[in-house]
Every structure is written in structure tokens, then in C-alpha cells.
Design an enzyme around this catalytic site. Sequence first.
Site, PDB file in Angstrom:
ATOM      1  N   ASP A  94       0.895  -1.158   0.000  1.00 51.33           N
ATOM      2  CA  ASP A  94       0.000   0.000   0.000  1.00 51.33           C
ATOM      3  C   ASP A  94       0.927   1.199   0.000  1.00 51.33           C
ATOM      4  O   ASP A  94       1.530   1.538   1.019  1.00 51.33           O
ATOM      5  CB  ASP A  94      -0.880   0.000   1.263  1.00 51.33           C
ATOM      6  N   HIS A  95       1.065   1.820  -1.160  1.00 55.81           N
ATOM      7  CA  HIS A  95       2.138   2.817  -1.296  1.00 55.81           C
ATOM      8  C   HIS A  95       1.951   4.009  -0.368  1.00 55.81           C
ATOM      9  O   HIS A  95       2.899   4.735  -0.096  1.00 55.81           O
ATOM     10  CB  HIS A  95       2.292   3.266  -2.753  1.00 55.81           C
ATOM     11  N   HIS A 129      -6.058   2.697   1.570  1.00 57.50           N
ATOM     12  CA  HIS A 129      -5.292   3.885   1.954  1.00 57.50           C
ATOM     13  C   HIS A 129      -5.859   4.604   3.181  1.00 57.50           C
ATOM     14  O   HIS A 129      -5.147   4.915   4.131  1.00 57.50           O
ATOM     15  CB  HIS A 129      -5.229   4.881   0.799  1.00 57.50           C
TER      16      HIS A 129
END
Lengths: 352, 546
Positions: B234-235, B297
Amino acid sequence: MPTTADSVSLGLPVAIDRIDRELKKLWSEGEGAMSRASLMNLAVYSEEPDSLTRNTQLLARITESHACRGIVIGAGPQSKNDCIEAWISAHCHVGRAGTKQVCSEQISFLLEGAKVKLLPSIVFSQLDSDLPLYLWWQSKFAEPMDPQLWSWIDRLIYDSQTWRDFNAQMRLVETAQREAKQRIVLCDLNWTRLVHFRIAFAQFFDHPSSHHHFREIERGTIVFGENFRSTAMLYVGWLAAQLGWEIRNGKSRDRIELENSTRRTVQIEMQESGDAPISSFVAHSSDIKFEIALARCGDLLEVCRAKSDQAPARQLLPAGENDSVKLMSEELMRGGQRRVYLRAVEKVRALL
Amino acid sequence: MPEQPERIRGWTHRLKVCVPLPVEPSEVRDVSTWLDMTKDQPNPLREGLSTRAVPQPCAIVIFGATGDLTHRKLIPALYNLAADGELPPAVTVVGFARRPKTDEEFRNQLGETTRQFSRQEVRDDIWKTFSQSLFYHQSEFEDEGGYRSLVKRLDQIDEERGTRGNRLFYFAAAPEQFEPILKNLKAAGLNTAKKGSWARVIIEKPFGRDLASAQELNRVVSNSFSEDQTYRIDHFLGKETAQNILVLRFANAIFEPIWNARYIDHIQITAAETLGVEGRAGYYETAGALRDMVQNHLLQLLCLVAMEAPTDLSADSIRDEKVKVVRSLRRYRADEIAKWVVRSQYTAGAINAEPVPAYREEERVNPNSETETYVALRLLLDTWRWSEVPIYLRVGKRLPKSATEISVHFKKAPMVLFNRDSIEHDQNVLVIRIQPDEGISLRMMAKIPGTSLRIEPVKMDFHYGTSFGKASPEAYERLLLDAKSGDATLFARRDEVEEAWAFIDSIENAWSGKDAPPLTFYPAGSWGPEEADELLARDGRAWRRL
């Protein structure tokens, strides 16, 4: 109006008692989107003639990546005139976002004659509160060391490469540190020069299964530039301190003989060549050669571990630059203590 | 006592696995003990150095190597790591994709895009060395033969480049391709590593589209790779500002005592973007804002803001605390969803004075689409710390500006003294800006200069870009390095993902039920539908102005 990095000058002459007021005015008259920023007080002290202009130029570049309140002091203790002059200016750079200018203030002082003794009170009265004070001392340390000054400093930055008598200067630095009740962190730019060579050598041994080489390194060769013998010595001191080596014989200028923790001898050849502080270091452990050399481009290191029966794996790593601004930027990016440095110095103090 | 690193760049820094190269085969011990070994036997030459230890050499196999993610993010990230000296020279990338291509063509194409998207300028000398570590392997994802030849190729790379049997499989392909890839990897024996080596898999989101599919995906993954081999990326978690949330909370003594229901009135988390679907309509039509952004996110950010202090900085200690936050999210009954969750879709409007079409008019979008492009939620966490503190989340496309931030709104000062005559005084608000203009600000009240007593809010503002001249590494740089080093702290664990889907499903199910609340609409370029404003207005609150 704040100056830009392109047009460096000492700025606006001001009376000492009007510095604060004039700084405020400087900001109120500024045009465009500007943001004053400061992470530290960075005082730069020099007794060299023309140092004010030179250090202002350095600070203009340092503030590109390290926002600070700069206090630049040019001192002439031998001058027969007792005089004090001050200037204010700001270095503005377009921030990473590309819109707002980020500005650092600079206050410059010229102190001559007896006024040099006012240094502590001048520095303390101009600090940006709550921010650490870094003092970059570009001159020789001289006795008596003023305890009033040292007790306020968080980091003392100097370059031992310029010292003629390392031990005498180091003693004075240590006195300053004692005066400050050990609070001062000693930051030697000569040590900073070694960061990339240290990283390059350390990365060979990140895995514990490589640690046996620490006991098996038999010899090494370090090539250093003219006037950079002390830099090379610190590197040897670092290896000795971290790997538990003891110096057995350092009388020869070309060779240092050490003994490792298993009482085996380690020979380090010292070769002076070229003008780079350190241009290569090669260590041999049984049948493996660990090699670090400055690449031709000058800002990369070629790193290679070679075994006689295997193709060597080569890699390029950042080398850093032997430039005052780059060294200072590197130094200012680092926090923490300097225990490893002190241990390295302790190992080779007698040879410096 | 050993000296700490001179600068700790992230809160997991001291936990990094240190595995160097090259290591003779006879030196390699069981990989499972590496973490312990490196902790117990640190490299004495690393003491006091600011860089982290280089990870082990490995072969990174990217499935979907001709796609955007590879070109825009993964290869530029690897190049930057190499240029910064954070990669061992033996690290090798094998692009796995369908289109026929030679190694040289692959390298040239990546060279062009890396020059375009790299954080730092690409240097020819470094690229020349780095590009020699890039290889292309052409195969259909379903073709078993392609995996058998991959095995041979990887063995050859081990032999020639010293990658030592370590494999990192990166799934940059479409989710529907995951299963055949995983099955074929297992059939080819690539899911397990040789003794003394490791095999890991990085999976890009979406991790399923509901709990059932996430469980199925996890089951499929776990058939081939164990949980400790699996890295769900999950960047957002790789962003410096997201990592700084824990530093802000737990490295500063002033925040933790007031970080609770006694002092905090509510929290808002916003992820706004000006963009529309931008060619992702095929995926977006089946996902919507809730699945696309909230499930991963926004809930990850919520976890970082709301979690308890972990017992240490190990991956599982942190993830244990994060998953408790998701578990404590109060589930709404189906009939409450309409009241507390707003779903909306943009109609035609203007962004930066340019007209933009309605979502239903976008290319490849169903003209009658019911997909939400905006969602606002009022959440509650049933814990002592957060009892009855509302947490408002909003995420939307085609909003007036792009910004992701968390704002913590503190309770108002007592209505005495300065506040006696005015009930309109603002709250103290702590804002953590995730992107862009990363930083932290604190709003407080101050007296306006003058002879009368007038009070107005002022803002103390910290900008990363202003204070630190050095650019932060890209999120993918950090995450790739962590995966290679075996540090899963910034990756989502299976239970986190499944708990998040369980929560999201309760909303999605209500939306698809017979009494589903109607979809609302907002014009592109506005801050969302009126219903979202009413969501807060019912509580006597309003969305923060960004």
C-alpha cells in the site's frame, strides 16, 4: 530586500543594537511569496582576511538545503583597531515545490582588535531561540578557550586536515568539550570526508557470515592525496577501533603495522598520490580482495569484491565531494554523537 | 554501547535486516535465522553510519513488466536505490510479460521512461551499469512452459550474477492474473527457496473486491506462499509523512496525553483529487471510491492515527495494533448506512476553469453507472481511547484540489474567561498533510494586536520541503528496499486486509440491498454533495476547508 544566491553580498550595514529591528524590516519589505525558515543557528568563525565574503558565498549555497540562521564572523584579533561592524542579509532559494522562496537570514560581523573578545555575547544575542547552535570554527584553536562560548554550543565543526599539530589542537577541542560538560558534539570535516569510503567498505560485511574476514584481513593499501595523510590515518583509526586492532608499529611513514584480535599482523601500506583525499583502499583477506577506488568521474566509487576463482561483482556508489559546501551539507544531515570518531582518533592519535 | 545511526530516516530503521553480498555458499546459514543473526551480530563497521545495510542480492521478477507501474514507479525506484548505493550490484530484474521483446529493447524502453519519471537525474554511467541487471522473459501468464524456462533463466542468473537463489516476485499485473501466476509459480517450484535463500511475493492492490474475494485471494496466495513471504503493498504507507505519524505521536511527549476522547472532538481524513478516472474506467466501474481508496489507503491512515503504542517497532507489533483499530470500527446496521455514509458521483463541471465531463460521460463508463466517485463516512471506534469520537472520512474524484490530509480537531476551551462572550471560537486543529506540501500545522488562538480584546486563529506551519532540503525517497523505493530486506512493517498483513474488507462489505451490502440509499451527485470542481456537508452538520460540525 533579501538577496538571492546569485548576488551574494554582505547585505545591509546595520548598527549592532538595531539588528533585530532591521531584520524585521528586511522581511516586511520583501516582495513575492517568501518563507523564512530555520532549523539551526549556524555560526561561522574565521580569522582569515576576506573570510566574510567567502563564507557568505558558502552560506548562500549551504542554505539551499539547510535552512538556518547564519551568523558569519570575521575576526582580526591582531588588528590594532578596535572595531565592530555588522550587516544583515538573507539567502533565498526557490523551494522544492517550486513556488515559494525559502529564505535564511544571515547576520555578519567584523570584529577587530579587542572587540574579538565580545564574540560570545555577540553570538548569544543573535540566536534564533530554541534552535541548536552549530559553530563552524575555521581557524586555529588558541588558548585560553573561552568557557562562556563553549557552554552554549551544541556542535563544534572543524577540519582537522588543516591542523599542523593535531594533538595540541585536539587537546584544546577536548578542553572545550569538558567546559561544556561533554554536551558539545565534535564534528570533524576530515572525518566527514571518509563517510563514503566507510560506507563502501562496511557494505562488504553486512551479513554476519562475512564477519570472519575481520579476523582474516592480512594487509591493505590506502592511497591518499597530498596533505591528506591525516584523513587516511583516521580511516586506519576507524578500522582499528571497529575491528579491535591495535597499532604495533607506526614509525614508518609508508606502513602501519597492526595486530588483530587473534594477534595476527595486519599491514597497512600508506601511499601518497594524486590530490583526492582518499583515492583507493584495498584490503586482502585470505583469497578475497575488497577494493574501493574513486571512479574517473570523481564523484562515484567503484566497489568490487574479487575472489581469485570468481568474476568480480562491480558496483558504483556515491563518493561525495571534497568541497566545503558538500562536506558541510553532509555533516549537517547527520545527527547523533561521534563516539566512533573519538574511538578512531584515540587509536591513531600518536601517529597524527 | 554501540552508537546509533547518525540519522534515523524512518522509525523502523534500527530493525533493518542486514544482508550483504556476495556471500560464499559455504558461509550461508539457514535464511530463517538471518534476522536474528544480523540483530545479534551487527556489522561493527556500520556503527555510526547513517545508511542502512544493503539488502541481500536477489532476482526481482516483475509480472506485468510492460505496464505503467513498472515503467513509472518500479524501475525508477530501483534505479534511484542503485544510484544512492542502497542496492547490491547483483540485484537483477527479470521482466515477465506477454509481448515479444529482447533484453536490449526492454532496457532501452526502461531507459527512456526512467529518464522521464526518475526522482533524480539519470546518469549515463550509473544507468549503463544498472541496465545490465535488467532482463526480459517473454511468456503468457498461463503458460506453464514459460515458468519452466523462467526457472532455468533464474538459475543461470544466480550462477552468473550471484543472486544466490533469492527471488522477489512482484505482481504488477491485473488481479485476475494473480491466480494463474501463483499456480504456475508453485508448479515450477519457484514458491520455495533453496536452503539458505528466500522467495517472497509482493502483491499490488486491489487485494480482492470484498471479503470473500480477499479471502479467496489470500487462500490462493497462501497455497503458494506463506504469510511471512507475502508483502501486500500500500504505497501510502511508504510515504514519509505517513511514517512520520507514529514519530509525531510517540516521539513527542506533548501529544500522547491529549490523544484521546477527553481532548479530541473529532478527526477528519480527506483524500481529494482533481483527476477523473483517467483510463481506469474498466477497473473503477467495478470498484468505486469505497473499495479503491477507503478499504486500503484511508483505513491505513486511520490505523496510524488511532492505534495504541506498539510494544516495539517490529512489523508484527505495529500491525497487531493496527488491526485492532480496524476490528474496533463500529459496524452500522444496514438501515443506518444511509445516515452515516454518503455515496455520490460527479456530474459535469469544471476543474481549474476547464470544463470536464460527468462521470457517466467518461470513456468506457456505463452511461447509467451507479459507481460512486465520492464517499463520505462517519466512523466510530469502540475503544476507551476513542469512545464516541467521530472520525469523518471523505474521498473523491474531480474535487477542486488534490490533497490528502488528516486533521485532528481538539475540543474547545471551556466557556470561561476569553470564551465567555463568544461561542464561535475555533478549535485547535492539528493537520498532518500527507500530500502534496507534506508537513504539519497547528492552529491556535491568538489576540489580535490592539487595545480591544479580539481573538483570531493563527497557524504554526511546518513544511518538509522548507525545513529539509533533501528530497524524500519515493514510496516505492522505501517499500522495495524493505521487501528485499524482509521487513514487512509497511506492508498490510492478511488479517488487516480481511478485517478492512469485512467492514467495507457491511456498507457495500447495504448499498446493493433492496433499500439501498440513492446515489447522490455533485458537480465536478465542487467539494462534494450537500449530503456530505449534512453528515457533519448533524453533529454540529463542518468539513475542514482545504
